[in-house]
Design an enzyme around this catalytic site. Sequence first.
Site, PDB file in Angstrom:
ATOM      1  N   HIS A  93     -65.066 -36.802 -73.142  1.00 41.65           N
ATOM      2  CA  HIS A  93     -64.009 -37.778 -73.273  1.00 41.65           C
ATOM      3  C   HIS A  93     -63.368 -37.762 -74.430  1.00 41.65           C
ATOM      4  O   HIS A  93     -63.982 -37.408 -75.445  1.00 41.65           O
ATOM      5  CB  HIS A  93     -64.358 -39.241 -72.645  1.00 41.65           C
ATOM      6  CG  HIS A  93     -65.201 -39.524 -71.392  1.00 41.65           C
ATOM      7  ND1 HIS A  93     -64.419 -39.402 -70.375  1.00 41.65           N
ATOM      8  CD2 HIS A  93     -66.310 -39.935 -71.275  1.00 41.65           C
ATOM      9  CE1 HIS A  93     -65.005 -39.840 -69.411  1.00 41.65           C
ATOM     10  NE2 HIS A  93     -66.413 -39.731 -69.743  1.00 41.65           N
ATOM     11  N   CYS A 136     -59.345 -35.946 -72.272  1.00 41.54           N
ATOM     12  CA  CYS A 136     -58.228 -36.783 -72.257  1.00 41.54           C
ATOM     13  C   CYS A 136     -57.596 -36.654 -73.668  1.00 41.54           C
ATOM     14  O   CYS A 136     -58.178 -36.614 -74.734  1.00 41.54           O
ATOM     15  CB  CYS A 136     -58.759 -38.068 -72.025  1.00 41.54           C
ATOM     16  SG  CYS A 136     -58.937 -38.351 -70.039  1.00 41.54           S
TER      17      CYS A 136
END
Lengths: 182, 64
Positions: A93, A136
């Site tokens: 992430h 991301c």
Amino acid sequence: MEEEMIHPRPLQEEAYDMSGARLALTLCVMKAREGSEADISALEHMFKQLRFENTTKRDPTAQQFQEELKNFQDVIDNWKEPVSCAFVVLMAHGEEGLLKGEDGEMVKLDDLFETLNNKNCRALRGKPKIYIVQACRGEHRDLGETIGGDEMVMVTKDEPQTIPTYTDTVHVYSTVEGHLAY
Amino acid sequence: RHDVDGSTFIQTLTDVFCNRKGPILQLLTEVTRRMAKAELVQEGTARKVNPEIESTLRKQLYLQ
């Protein structure tokens, strides 16, 4: 006045020498990232086909991201034969410029990239270094933009007539981030 | 990221790198082309996504 004819010459193509060792490192946070195993499998298949010797580390903490890159640099600098190329895959992430380790702490991508630059990794000086980052970089979602204008276009399920908002652009800066341009 | 099949980016990139030959920047352009064409459905809404490529390569890089 007669205009001078200009005849542009084709580019002289020079390629990196890839005859030496090819080394890869894959760091992947699996926690709360379903589907990661499929990505690791696909990468291992690719590295085998491209003759890279790959090491995969699962669920690194933020600190381990940094440590694993440093270990990789030591391995490369002490490799018994010339090294031609390094390939690093980072999957976690993330936010813009940051990756989240398994422990929830963040690590700066720039700090990771520093490890193998021409200053810090002697064996890779002037050699290609490839970084693939699957993470991301923010919260925005892109709905895309319609293409085709007023033209009649055939819209089919297989050929959606939208493209992402940020494509078809080349950004070329006179210097790398954080440095002076003369 | 698909729960079983993995991420569109990694799956597309590995497919292109394994099955196409050419300088790496051309291969990455093909990855961008394929991803820009794809539609990812999230929470019932079609989304678009594409990679961003930065390069300071001084020569052509062939992986195959």
